[in-house]
Design an enzyme around this catalytic site. Sequence first.
Site, PDB file in Angstrom:
ATOM      1  N   ASP A   1      76.083-112.320 -17.095  1.00 17.42           N
ATOM      2  CA  ASP A   1      75.901-111.232 -18.114  1.00 17.42           C
ATOM      3  C   ASP A   1      75.181-110.329 -17.348  1.00 17.42           C
ATOM      4  O   ASP A   1      75.010-109.975 -16.166  1.00 17.42           O
ATOM      5  CB  ASP A   1      74.958-111.685 -19.134  1.00 17.42           C
TER       6      ASP A   1
ATOM      7  N   ASP B   1      79.428-107.758 -28.015  1.00 18.63           N
ATOM      8  CA  ASP B   1      79.531-108.930 -28.740  1.00 18.63           C
ATOM      9  C   ASP B   1      80.241-108.655 -30.161  1.00 18.63           C
ATOM     10  O   ASP B   1      79.772-107.506 -30.855  1.00 18.63           O
ATOM     11  CB  ASP B   1      78.173-109.324 -28.967  1.00 18.63           C
TER      12      ASP B   1
HETATM   13  C1  GLA Z   1      75.009-110.449 -24.400  1.00 14.19           C
HETATM   14  C2  GLA Z   1      76.567-111.501 -24.332  1.00 14.19           C
HETATM   15  C3  GLA Z   1      76.759-112.222 -25.285  1.00 14.19           C
HETATM   16  C4  GLA Z   1      75.479-113.514 -25.035  1.00 14.19           C
HETATM   17  C5  GLA Z   1      74.258-112.765 -24.936  1.00 14.19           C
HETATM   18  C6  GLA Z   1      73.049-113.583 -24.663  1.00 14.19           C
HETATM   19  O1  GLA Z   1      74.882-109.838 -25.467  1.00 14.19           O
HETATM   20  O2  GLA Z   1      77.387-110.205 -24.360  1.00 14.19           O
HETATM   21  O3  GLA Z   1      77.918-112.825 -25.244  1.00 14.19           O
HETATM   22  O4  GLA Z   1      75.698-113.893 -23.852  1.00 14.19           O
HETATM   23  O5  GLA Z   1      74.203-111.599 -24.260  1.00 14.19           O
HETATM   24  O6  GLA Z   1      71.832-113.024 -24.790  1.00 14.19           O
END
Ligand code: GLA
Length: 551
Positions: free
Chosen positions: A182, A247
């Site tokens: 990430d 997301d």
């Molecule tokens: C980010 C990523 C998600 C997930 C979250 C975890 O937002 O894009 O897919 O892994 O972190 O906190």
Amino acid sequence: MRRFQNRKALPGTLALLVALSGIIMCASGNLIAQSAPTEVAVPLPPMGWSSWNSFSNIVDSQIVMDQAKAMISSGMAKAGYQYVNIDEGWWIGDRDADGQFVVDPKAWPALATGERAGDMANIVRYIHGLGLKAGIYTDAGYAGCSMYPDLGPAYQHAGSEGHYEQDFLQFAKWGFDYVKVDWCGGDKEKLDPAVQYAEIARAIASAEAATGHTLYFSICEWGNNSPWTWAPNVGGVAADIWRTSGDIVAPIVPHHKFSGRLASFPGVLSNFDQGVHPEAEHTGFYNDPDMMVIGMPGLTDAQNRVHMSLWVISGAPLLVGADLTTLSATTLATLINPEALAIDQDSLGLQGVKVASYDDGLEVWSKALAKPGERAVLLLNRTGDAASIKVNWSDLGLVDASPATVKDVWSHKDLGSFNSSYSANVPSLDAVMVIVRGSERELTTYTPTAAGKPQSGADVQRDRPVSFTRVASHAQMARIRVAYTNPDKATRFAALRVNGRTATRIAFPSTGSNVGAIWVESLLDRTGAENELIFATICDPGPGIASIAVQ
Ligand code: GLA
């Protein structure tokens, strides 16, 4: 990272012929192999489950075991789903005096005699014991996304910066098969993702070399810095998939804070749209529009079906975000429809592209499939009214005058044979997905021009790039077959620059002594025969590029 293999060995005589034509090419400089090159297998998009959408940062061993069991008992594993991916929340940033991860022994207990609580190898053994693969998660910065807690509390140091070599070696030693990295920490520190992920790619490569264990590499920087331009083959070693958007949903965990959140259909469409970068999706590199929300609160069965259609036409990674223990029969049928999965997992590894649109919201998308003349076609209605949407064979690059058969992917019905086009009524905010089987239009073959000089031999790119000039223009994204030789076991790489645009890096797996072929897509948008494709070697030796064939 990726491993390549030859799809099929050529029969002896054919292999000899191909080898001979290779010799002719080297001797005379501008003859090319006359036999059709053998298509080379590329890695397919991953299929599996990820903990984040439905379990946020409360993920633990019991949850993961239940999901892994459900992947088997639901029939999903049989259908091809294999990764069980642990996302944020497995580690809250503690390290021991040697800098090694310290993991909560209560959340990750011993699962068999002789195991030590707090050892992540336990859950990997469990997942592997079911015949599945295991994924893990970290962040490229000092901090990870748990500094912005979803269900809280906040933890500040759950990232791998300063520990890349150590952490990725540990993941490989634990036995993980997949790692998502990430970007919360990297973003906070304003780091350059291309630089950090290159360093991580090198750490993964050395972990793989030290353990003999492969780690599938998933980059998650949400598309902010156009990862499709640098993530494939970043730093000289390949990343496998990269997120192209934010997301798709914030986590929805029943009986916890925010349990009333809903997934949304506009969110699904938006992530799909941001994931369309067909020039970067080839030879085993995939755009990742995020984990799916199929089966989560907020979407109807019809919307789940459209969501699946969008991901498979895009050739996207299929990572289910729903709780696998609570899937309805209808959701499950959507996730394991074999014809839909075959579209996603087609061996050409190309992304579907929009080939026609009408009336601001009626769209025709097409994904070329490996079998000549076959296309997956999505008729998508983004408007507020039902409408008829027509696909013309000519828009699909098929011979207009030849009839083509049409099969509905979701009803499994053969719809018949049609001349030159097919139309379907598509309800508002819905889609119809069909397989069209027609006659492939002939490819036009081009030999290298390299500044007017003929090429000679497989390693010419050492001295100069291989160029194809005066390539005819195409109204839409063109499909290009690249014939090449790579006698090494190791994959070779070249950067392809089309019409001066940002280059994409292409993997050329071993072809043995044969001429092999991989496919890419590109916009040949210069009118007349003025398009120019230049392949430049990334590291010596490059692939011996013999010809391109454009559809
Ligand atoms: C980010 C990523 C998600 C997930 C979250 C975890 O937002 O894009 O897919 O892994 O972190 O906190």
